[in-house]
Structure formats: structure tokens, C-alpha cells
Motif scaffolding. Structure first.
Motif, PDB file in Angstrom:
ATOM      1  N   GLY A  57     -13.770  -9.098  -3.110  1.00 17.21           N
ATOM      2  CA  GLY A  57     -13.636  -8.497  -1.773  1.00 17.21           C
ATOM      3  C   GLY A  57     -13.645  -6.981  -1.809  1.00 17.21           C
ATOM      4  O   GLY A  57     -14.047  -6.326  -0.850  1.00 17.21           O
ATOM      5  N   SER A  60     -18.405  -3.961  -2.580  1.00 21.50           N
ATOM      6  CA  SER A  60     -19.341  -4.392  -1.556  1.00 21.50           C
ATOM      7  C   SER A  60     -20.566  -5.079  -2.154  1.00 21.50           C
ATOM      8  O   SER A  60     -21.285  -5.791  -1.468  1.00 21.50           O
ATOM      9  CB  SER A  60     -19.786  -3.206  -0.701  1.00 21.50           C
TER      10      SER A  60
ATOM     11  N   ASN B 173      -7.315  -7.928  -0.470  1.00 20.83           N
ATOM     12  CA  ASN B 173      -8.742  -8.093  -0.251  1.00 20.83           C
ATOM     13  C   ASN B 173      -9.245  -6.906   0.565  1.00 20.83           C
ATOM     14  O   ASN B 173      -8.486  -6.276   1.290  1.00 20.83           O
ATOM     15  CB  ASN B 173      -8.981  -9.403   0.515  1.00 20.83           C
ATOM     16  N   ASP B 174     -10.532  -6.614   0.433  1.00 18.44           N
ATOM     17  CA  ASP B 174     -11.173  -5.544   1.203  1.00 18.44           C
ATOM     18  C   ASP B 174     -10.664  -4.165   0.770  1.00 18.44           C
ATOM     19  O   ASP B 174      -9.914  -4.059  -0.193  1.00 18.44           O
ATOM     20  CB  ASP B 174     -10.975  -5.766   2.708  1.00 18.44           C
ATOM     21  N   SER B 179      -7.795  -3.355   4.321  1.00 14.97           N
ATOM     22  CA  SER B 179      -7.287  -4.224   3.252  1.00 14.97           C
ATOM     23  C   SER B 179      -6.082  -5.036   3.727  1.00 14.97           C
ATOM     24  O   SER B 179      -5.336  -4.615   4.600  1.00 14.97           O
ATOM     25  CB  SER B 179      -6.945  -3.396   2.015  1.00 14.97           C
TER      26      SER B 179
END
Lengths: 151, 907
Positions: A57, A60, B173-174, B179
Motif C-alpha cells: 500500500g 505506488s 497502509n497508504d 494513511s
């Protein structure tokens, strides 16, 4: 080559995680990582699922949804931006009939935006899979897409 | 060496340990520097920046949680600039935080918002950014909800899961603003999360909250918080129960107190709903014409008294017996054994420890003089090597396991001996997987390797082992034949792996042993542990700190119940019933004639059932035990119980056993009484009343005294449990220095001989607890198991426990949160066997042994060896003990629950 064979190439050490993910993703015709594959990776490296998923995650370049055979990464850094990359993006959307981060219905193209590709000298630029394309304009992008389609 | 430095914070002079954490130091010294992402139990993160300070000589503002103190540090913790900066930072932080349903803030967060005048939303400078972010919510877990819109990304949850619990289930995540916290592949329910809720307890903003009683919890509106001891396994976690309107709404771990320092497992955090279950027994019940009818206490107690007396008159006092309870308090167990000895007039008192660690305790008592763990639970983190034998420690002693996992992250080596995979294998250096029932051969092989390679400690052998080198030579001779090849042939364990494990165990500066049911619940249980102790003794891995042998106890008070005399062989404090001097002393304290106290050892648990079968035991009094699920060879045990003239069962629920009773008495649960439990590291811990008992349920000890009274043999009465404990202390030398008052804040580990004694964290530092102070080697040979596979019964069945259920699941299965994780029986079978027998994963199968049968669901699994099976035994609809044997280990009378030959058929 399958997922298991890729895994066995590496020592079961979590420092190999990113490299393994790249190889598995590249192996998939739709250039993404399935949950089944991620599970195998977690098990092989003896790490938890969220650890794998968090890495996926964060970067990218990894995807957990199916993508096209060709992934277009259009540079949106300041230099390309100053030289009309926005227009290129619009044109690509028009040709491919998709929005950013979407995949064409025939499964051929995914359109993504990217940070600086380091090709500022020949702006605006983009990558399609591992190939670089520079000095883009309305005409040559149409040709590039057309050639790939006919491939 | 520890070095102290002088520093000043806001002009206050502080003597501090060099390198200590500046923020914690300030807090400890009453300088409340605000913080959010910091927690005492976690490594510093430096994410929230609220703990900014100025340090003379350092440019700019620094986060004090990331600073280690140095000599002559001059710190400014509070001035206008810092406070303004903090207010700005907090305002900024809460702009990411959705404040709806703010009833789960930690006190610190709530106080911070008020302090900086930001609790009122209208006083905030920044808009609610979270509204623009389209944050997700993960509601999939059965026990908790994560709402990213309430999360300020302090990462305390991730660190709680990783550093505190050693699970590492959470991640983020992210990137950047977007996030958020994830478990698994962004779906909590399908992650490795086992629901311990450490993240809930450490989340400051209510982003992660529990599901049970969610709508009822309001931290600002609680009636009371009561600290007590968890009623599940033998770790003895300290919990704080939060109560509103006489209902328990939440259980939190108590921070800063041993043995758990705030940590809990899912049972400790979410396993309390059984207390307020509608199925609780609330009235005495008397069986009339085969049916239970409500009765008054007077009626029930009078009936019991007259029946017990009748039985004594008719058959003599040897015809009565009692099962005490590992779930009840020390005070209750003490009164129960006193009742059996003084009112029944015999020593026929035992309980399920006989089915659990009896062999371990027997071997330890004979070899080293104490049957209890030699170390403290905290030592499981700091020892250099841990040998785990037949012990699924992560599932059965989850909090002890957190110490192990933390140790592993700092370099501790874990060696596992287990025929079945356990989750700890993921953390282990070596896993030896011997065939069921071959432990002695494996351990003798390890001993042989140690001797051959001169890895033993001769000085220790000479100075601390009975008969020193002579005893050693005998062991050496006996182990001579256990060559790696011979051992491999018996156990299936590769010789190289075995010798490597032996080398690590013997050569680590300190090694500890955690030995469990896998070793003890065998016909050769005592021999298994003898062999283990032999290896420990010759390598001197005992008699020093962080070395020794520890049998983690399965139940909350299995340690205490035996400590206070719920044993057919021993009086309180492990003094044999045959010890005249002690009986004389105790008779005086109990105010009974010395002659009335029997010196004849009583019957053990399974022996009591056998005696009932043979007509020798006619009346049985059971307090909080469920033998009709826990006894081996259940079909036979049921026949035995049917032959009883009179059975009294005192419990909090109907169980498989109450069905056989003539009278059922409703008792109080752990949350409804005061008293003490003793945990696995001999720590005497307070149990406190949290709520009232339902209906007419009463405290066990009061019921026992009432029965004695009505039998015409009144026992001493007490005003409260503290007075009972004082009597325990008087007759139990190892607890002589303990009373309720002393353990109000922190438990004390026995032995504690007088009021000034601090308790004992490590046993045997100077000498062993044997008559001559020396340990005894007990060399034992490997004997093949009598129970073997055959054409008719081609599988060996192993049984055990799982994290989410507990014992006969009388309590645990009354909790939705636990059942959501595991509520179904199954049997594990190796993939090759599944193919060989043409089975399919998930089908219903019938298991049959020479004793009985059951049906359950087949699960394909590589956790077991080919030819072996595993079943959890918690589930009464598939009672494993229909299949087990009631042949007993000759030394300890334990039954072999771990090995039953059986066949498997499709239903």
C-alpha cells in the motif's frame, strides 16, 4: 515461473520482500498482486499479512487490483507540468476513454501519474512499462498508443 | 554499571539514571509534560510532538520522548512559547480526529483537550480535515472496530501489538494524510488478530474500540472500577473491571503491576460476560423423581447434611469424598479441605490438578523438593534460552508468552519439543517433533550428547546433587545407549537437530524450561519430567536466576488449591498427611482432637471415581469441578457416578456433571467474592468482589460451613476472607508472612516465611527443598507405550487446548466474543493421511477407540505428524475423553490424555 519458484529463489528473510513482490507482480499478465500471492509471501517470509499489505500500500508501483498489459506512468513533476503534461494527460484520457488510475475495457492500458522520472531534459515524458517516452505531444502519443494496440 | 547524572527540569534538580528517557523521567518526577504517542510500555515514536521541550545548548525544540538524559542537562518543560506551541500542535492533531462518540478517550487525551481548551470544538482554530479524507472504517472483527476518521496516527496500536504482545498484526497502509491502520489485508476479521485488545487499551482517541457493551460504555459515567485477578489461566493477570448499574462493561489490564503490566489476552479482556449470563444457577435445586426442582437453602442444606451423616453411619467415613476446585479461591479450597479432613474425617480430597500437572509436581517434589515453578513470569523475557516441552504457551498462557516473544526479539533462543505445531514455532530457533509418547528417549539422547561433549557442570553436580558424581555416573551409564541414531529411530527426530538443541540448552548462560501437559499427561508422565530434570541438573541450569523449571499452570488457582491443601497426600504447604508433628500443630489451630485427623493418604481424582464404581465411595461433594467432561474414559466415569448414593455439585452453571447430582447448589463466581488466587509463579494475588451474586447464589466457603454446622460438626466461623487467609498463613509455613493487607497493591511470591520476608522470585538459589538440601537425579529408561496403533485403531490421538476456550468451557462458552473466534470441535489430520483414507477437509467423521466414540469435523493440517491426530477437548458435544484411557501413571496417578489409539470413519 510461478510464485513458489520465485519465492524459492530468495532466502526467507523479510529484507527480500520488495524484490519478491516486484517479481510476482511482473509475472502476472495483469500486473498486480493477488491476495493468494500475498498470503504465500507472508507465509514464506514468516511475517504477518498486514506487514506485506502495508508495504504494497505504501509504494505506488504495487497494485492489488488488476491493471492493463501496459502501464502508462505520465510524469507530473513541476518541469513536465510547465510543459503541458496536463494536456497530455487529457489527451491520453480521451484516446483511452479512461480516467487516471483506470484500466481500459480490453485490459490493455492502465493510466497512472508518476513523480519525476528524471527525464526533465526531454520533457514532457512518460514510461510505459519499462520503456521511456519523451518530448511528448498530441500527435506522437496517439501514434505510441496505436502501435502498442497493434502489437 | 548504572551511572547517575544530575539534571534540572524547570529549575528542579533531579538525580537520574544516565540514558533514561527524559519524558518518562519528567513524568515520574511530577512534571506532567503532555504527550499522546508516548506510552511507558512502548519505544518512543516522536510523532505527536506534544512533549516538546527546550534543552540548553540544543537548537530549537526537541521531543523529550526521544531524548536520553545526560549530565548537567538543563531542560525547560513549561513556558509560554512551549505551551502555545503545544496548543497549536494539539489543535492541528485533532483536526484529523472525528470527535463523534467521544466516550472512549483515554483519561490523558481527555485531560489534554480540556487543558488546552480544545474539548469544545468551537474553540479550535483548524477545520475538521478528516471530513475531506473519506476515511474508512473496519468493522469486521468480532471484538473491535477501527475508525480511521478518529485516528491521529500515533502508532501506539501498532507498537502495542508488536512490542508489547509480540504479534505484529497491525501495520499502516497508504501514505501521508491518507494513511491508516490495517490488520491483515485491510480486513481485521481475516487477519492474524486474536482479539487481545492491547490496541484498544492503548488507543488514546477511541479510534480502536471494543464491540462488547459498546453502547453502554461511557467513561465519564461509571459507577466503579474494581481491580481483581483474571479467572482464566494460571498467569494471574491483574484486571480492572468497570461497572455501571451492577453490570460489568469492560475489563482492562492494570498497568505497572506484575505479572501482566497491563497486558491481557482475549479471555481476560472479553471473557467476563459469563458472570452476568442468564444461565447462571440462582437457586438450590433438588432432584425429585429424576427432575430438578427449586428448593430453599434450608431444605437443600438439611438434605445434604442428613445424607452425608447417613452415609457416614451406614458405610463409615471412608465412604465419602470431595472434589475441590482450581477455579475457586485459596480461602474456599482451604475451607473445603478442612471440611473433608475434619467433618468427613478422611483425606479423600483432590481436584483436577491430578489430571493436569500431577506428574510434573511429583517428579519435581522428588527431585528438587518443590512442585512449583522456580522462576518468575518476567524471567521468560530475560533468560538466554527457553526450552518449551509439550506446552502450547501462546494459546494456553498467552501473557507469559508475550514475555517469551519479547525475549526472542532481543535474541533469546527458543527450543520447542512438541509432536504438534504450536504458534510459538514461528519464534523458535529449533523445533523437535518427536512421535507421541517418546519424550524420555529424546531427552536421554540429549543428556548423552551433553555428557559425551563434556557440556555438563561437574562442580554443580558435586556440590548440589545427592551422591554427586556417583549419581551422575549412573545416569551416564543409563543414557549410553541413546545414540542419535537410536533416538531418531524411536522418536523420528533427526539426530543433528536433537544434538543442536542439547548444545544450545546446555551452553546458554541461563536456560529455563516451560513444561506442559504434553509431558505430564502420559502414563510415563513422571518419568518424562524426571528425564527433563536430569538434563537440567547436570547442566546446572537451575540454582541461579533466570534458570530452572516452570510448569505454567492451566487454571487460575491450580497452584493455590494445592498450596492450601486440596490434596489427598498433603496438608497445606505440601506437608504430607503422614507427618504427625504437623497434624498435631494443625489440630491445635483447627481446634480438633489430633486423633481425629487421619494419617492415611486419601484417594486421588480418578481413584475416587474408581472407588465409586467399586462401591467404596458412596457420597461425593463436588465444588466447581466438571469431571463428567474432564475425567478420562468418560463412559466408565459416568457409570461410576451413577453408582453413587448421593452427589452434591456446587457450581455457577449447569454442567455435564450437575446432571448426575442429587442436589445442585448455586455458587458465587470470581467476580462476586473476595479472596486470593496463586498464579504460576507462586504469586499470591487478590481477588475482589466486583458485583453481587445473582439470585440466591452464595460464596462457597459459607456454604461449606453451613453444611458442617447442619451435620452437627460446626467448623470455626469467620467474618471475612481475610480472616480465613490468616488461618491459612498459620498452618502453611510457605505463606506464613502473607496476609490480604500486604498484597493489596502487589502480589507476593511464596515462600514468604514471615511478615518482613519480601517473598521469593527464584527458588533453589542456595539449596533445594529436599531433606538434605540436595537435588536428586532420577535416571529413567524409555519404555514403549502400551497403547499402540493397530490395524483396527491406526491413529494416535493427541488432545489439547486452544486460546479461545478454557477447560471444560463452562465459563468461556458463555461469552459471545470468544465463541465468535472458536466454537466448534474438530480433529486435525495430516494431508497424507487424508489422501490415504480418501477423506475430504471439512467432513464429519466418527472417532472410535477401545473406550468409546465421538463425532467431529475433520480438518486437514500439517500441524500434526502422519499417523497422529489432534483434538481440542473443550467441546462437550464431542467429548475427547470418551476416547481416552483411565490407566494411570504409577507415580502420580495422572491419566494419559495425550495418547489414545483410535480409528476414523466417515459419518
Amino acid at each position: 515461473m510461478n510464485t513458489e519458484e520465485i519465492l524459492l529463489k530468495y532466502k526467507p528473510d523479510k529484507e527480500n520482500l520488495i524484490q519478491i513482490l516486484h517479481e510476482i507482480q511482473d509475472l502476472h499478465p495483469q500486473q498486480y498482486l493477488t491476495e493468494t500471492d500475498l498470503l504465500k509471501v507472508a507465509k514464506y517470509l514468516n511475517i504477518t499479512r498486514s506487514f506485506v499489505y502495508g508495504v504494497v500500500g505504501y509504494y505506488s508501483m504495487f497494485s492489488t487490483t488488476p491493471r492493463g498489459k501496459y502501464i502508462i506512468r505520465l510524469c507530473e513533476s513541476p518541469v513536465c507540468n510547465m510543459f503541458n503534461s496536463k494536456m497530455i494527460a487529457e489527451k491520453l484520457k480521451e484516446i483511452l476513454k479512461i480516467d487516471i488510475n483506470q484500466t481500459t475495457a480490453d485490459g490493455l492500458f492502465t493510466l497512472e501519474l508518476s513523480e519525476c522520472l528524471g527525464l526533465c531534459g526531454n520533457k514532457p515524458s512518460m514510461m510505459i512499462n519499462r520503456e521511456t517516452y519523451t518530448e511528448l505531444d498530441e500527435n506522437n502519443i496517439e501514434l505510441i498508443i496505436k502501435n502498442l494496440r497493434n502489437n | 554499571m548504572e551511572e547517575f547524572v544530575k539534571i534540572t527540569i524547570d529549575g528542579k534538580h533531579i538525580n537520574a539514571l544516565k540514558g533514561s528517557n527524559l519524558l518518562q523521567l519528567a513524568k515520574d518526577n511530577g512534571i506532567p509534560i503532555p504527550s499522546l504517542c508516548y506510552h511507558k510500555k512502548l519505544s518512543p515514536t516522536g510523532a505527536c510532538r506534544l512533549c516538546l521541550v527546550k534543552i540548553k545548548g540544543t537548537n530549537g525544540l526537541v521531543a523529550s520522548c526521544t531524548v536520553q538524559v545526560k549530565e548537567e542537562m538543563e531542560v525547560t518543560a513549561f513556558d509560554d512559547e512551549l505551551e502555545e506551541c503545544r496548543k497549536y500542535l494539539l489543535d492541528y492533531l485533532v483536526s484529523e480526529h472525528n470527535e463523534e462518540n467521544d466516550n472512549s478517550y483515554t483519561d490523558e487525551f481527555f485531560e489534554l483537550l480540556k487543558k488546552y481548551n480544545l474539548y469544545d470544538k468551537s474553540k479550535r482554530k483548524y477545520p475538521s480535515v478528516w471530513k475531506l479524507m473519506n476515511y474508512s472504517k473496519d468493522d469486521s472483527s468480532p471484538v473491535l472496530t477501527y475508525d480511521a476518521s478518529k485516528c491521529i496516527k500515533c502508532f501506539r496500536c501498532i507498537k502495542a501489538c508488536d512490542e508489547v504482545q509480540g504479534k505484529n498484526v497491525l501495520s499502516f497502509n497508504d501514505r501521508g494524510m491518507g494513511s491508516y491502520i490495517i490488520a491483515g489485508f485491510d480486513k481485521w476479521k481475516e487477519s492474524e488478530c486474536d482479539g487481545c485488545g492491547e490496541c484498544i487499551q492503548l488507543c488514546p482517541t477511541g479510534a480502536i474500540v471494543e464491540k462488547p457493551h459498546r453502547s453502554e460504555i461511557n467513561i465519564n459515567n461509571l459507577d466503579r472500577k474494581v481491580k481483581t485477578t483474571c479467572p482464566y489461566c494460571g498467569v494471574g493477570c491483574q484486571i480492572e473491571m468497570q461497572v455501571k448499574d451492577e453490570k460489568i462493561l469492560r475489563s482492562n489490564g492494570v498497568e505497572g503491576v506484575s505479572p501482566n503490566d497491563g497486558r491481557l489476552c482475549i479471555k481476560g479482556r472479553f471473557g467476563y460476560d459469563f458472570v452476568q449470563s442468564k444461565e447462571r444457577l440462582t437457586h438450590p435445586l433438588i432432584k425429585k423423581n429424576g427432575k430438578f426442582e427449586k428448593a430453599s437453602w434450608d431444605e437443600a442444606l438439611d438434605l445434604i447434611a442428613s445424607k452425608f451423616n447417613e452415609c457416614i453411619d451406614k458405610y463409615g467415613n471412608e465412604a465419602l469424598a470431595g472434589y475441590s476446585s482450581a477455579k475457586c479461591t485459596n480461602e474456599e479450597n482451604y475451607i473445603f479441605q478442612k471440611f473433608i479432613r475434619t467433618v468427613f474425617g478422611n483425606n479423600n480430597v483432590d481436584y483436577c490438578t491430578r489430571l493436569c500437572h500431577a506428574s510434573t509436581v511429583t517428579a519435581m517434589l522428588r527431585s528438587i523438593g518443590d512442585g512449583a515453578g522456580s522462576n518468575s513470569i518476567e524471567d521468560f523475557e530475560t533468560t538466554d534460552c527457553l526450552l518449551v516441552t509439550g506446552n502450547n504457551i501462546i494459546e494456553t498462557h498467552p501473557i507469559t508468552a508475550t514475555y517469551v516473544k519479547r525475549g526472542v526479539s532481543k535474541g533469546m533462543q527458543v527450543i520447542i519439543i512438541d509432536p504438534k505445531w504450536t504458534p510459538l514455532v514461528n519464534y523458535a530457533s529449533i523445533w523437535l517433533q518427536p512421535r507421541l509418547g517418546t519424550d524420555v528417549a529424546l531427552l536421554n539422547g540429549m543428556i548423552r550428547y551433553i555428557i559425551q561433549n563434556d557440556l555438563m557442570d561437574k562442580k554443580f553436580i558435586e556440590s548440589r546433587i545427592d551422591n554427586g558424581m556417583q549419581a551422575f555416573e549412573y545416569l551416564k551409564k543409563l543414557c549410553q545407549k541413546y545414540t542419535p541414531a537410536y533416538v531418531e529411530q524411536i522418536t523420528g527426530v533427526p539426530g543433528k537437530l536433537m544434538t543442536e538443541a542439547a548444545r544450545i540448552y546446555a551452553t546458554s548462560p541461563t536456560s529455563m524450561i516451560a513444561t506442559g501437559m504434553g509431558m505430564s499427561q502420559q502414563v510415563t508422565g513422571t518419568n518424562n519430567v524426571f528425564s527433563l530434570i536430569n538434563m537440567m541438573l547436570i547442566t546446572a541450569q537451575i540454582g541461579k536466576e533466570r534458570a530452572g523449571i516452570d510448569p505454567p499452570r492451566g487454571q487460575n488457582n491450580v497452584q493455590g488449591a494445592t498450596d492450601v491443601g486440596a490434596s489427598p497426600l498433603n496438608y497445606p504447604g505440601y506437608i504430607p498427611v503422614t507427618n504427625d508433628e504437623n497434624r498435631r500443630k494443625v489440630a491445635e489451630i483447627w481446634n480438633v482432637p489430633y486423633e481425629s485427623l487421619s494419617s492415611k493418604p486419601g484417594l486421588t481424582t480418578v481413584e475416587i471415581a474408581h472407588a465409586a464404581y467399586n462401591g467404596k465411595i458412596k457420597a461425593l461433594y463436588i465444588m466447581g469441578e466438571n469431571p463428567m467432561l474432564t475425567d478420562p474414559n468418560l463412559n466408565h466415569a459416568k457409570e461410576s457416578f451413577n453408582k453413587l448414593d448421593f452427589l452434591v455439585v456446587q457450581d455457577i452453571f449447569h454442567t455435564e456433571t450437575t446432571a448426575f447430582a442429587d442436589v445442585i447448589l448455586p455458587a458465587a463466581s470470581f467476580a462476586e467474592k473476595n479472596g486470593t488466587f496463586v498464579n504460576s509463579d507462586r504469586r499470591v494475588l487478590r481477588v475482589r468482589k466486583v458485583v453481587d451474586s445473582p439470585g440466591e447464589a452464595r460464596n462457597d466457603w459459607k456454604i461449606i460451613l453451613d453444611i458442617a454446622q447442619r451435620m452437627g460438626k460446626p467448623m470455626k466461623t469467620y467474618n471475612n476472607e481475610s480472616e480465613i487467609f490468616d488461618e491459612i498463613a498459620a498452618v502453611t509455613p510457605i505463606m506464613a508472612g502473607i496476609n490480604h493487607e500486604r498484597i493489596e497493591e502487589h502480589g507476593i511470591q511464596w515462600p514468604c516465611y514471615d511478615k518482613n520476608h519480601p517473598g521469593t522470585s527464584t527458588l533453589f538459589l542456595e539449596k533445594f527443598n529436599t531433606p538434605n538440601g540436595k537435588a536428586k537425579l532420577n535416571p529413567v529408561d524409555y519404555v514403549a507405550q502400551q497403547e499402540k496403533v493397530s490395524d483396527e485403531y491406526p491413529f494416535l490421538l493427541n488432545s489439547g487446548r486452544i486460546l479461545y476456550q478454557y477447560h471444560s468451557s463452562t465459563m468461556s462458552r458463555k461469552n459471545d466474543a470468544l465463541n465468535a473466534f472458536a466454537n466448534k470441535s474438530y480433529v486435525l489430520m495430516h494431508p497424507n493421511d487424508v489422501i490415504k483414507h480418501n477423506f475430504i477437509d471439512g467432513i464429519e467423521v466418527k472417532l472410535t477407540s477401545a473406550r468409546g466414540n465421538l463425532t467431529t469435523t475433520l480438518r486437514i493440517s500439517e500441524e500434526v505428524l502422519e499417523g497422529e491426530l489432534f483434538m481440542p477437548w473443550h467441546f462437550s458435544e464431542s467429548p475427547v475423553n470418551n476416547l481416552t484411557r483411565d490407566e494411570l501413571d504409577p507415580h502420580s496417578k495422572i491419566a494419559p490424555f495425550k495418547l489414545s489409539a483410535c480409528k476414523v470413519e466417515k459419518v
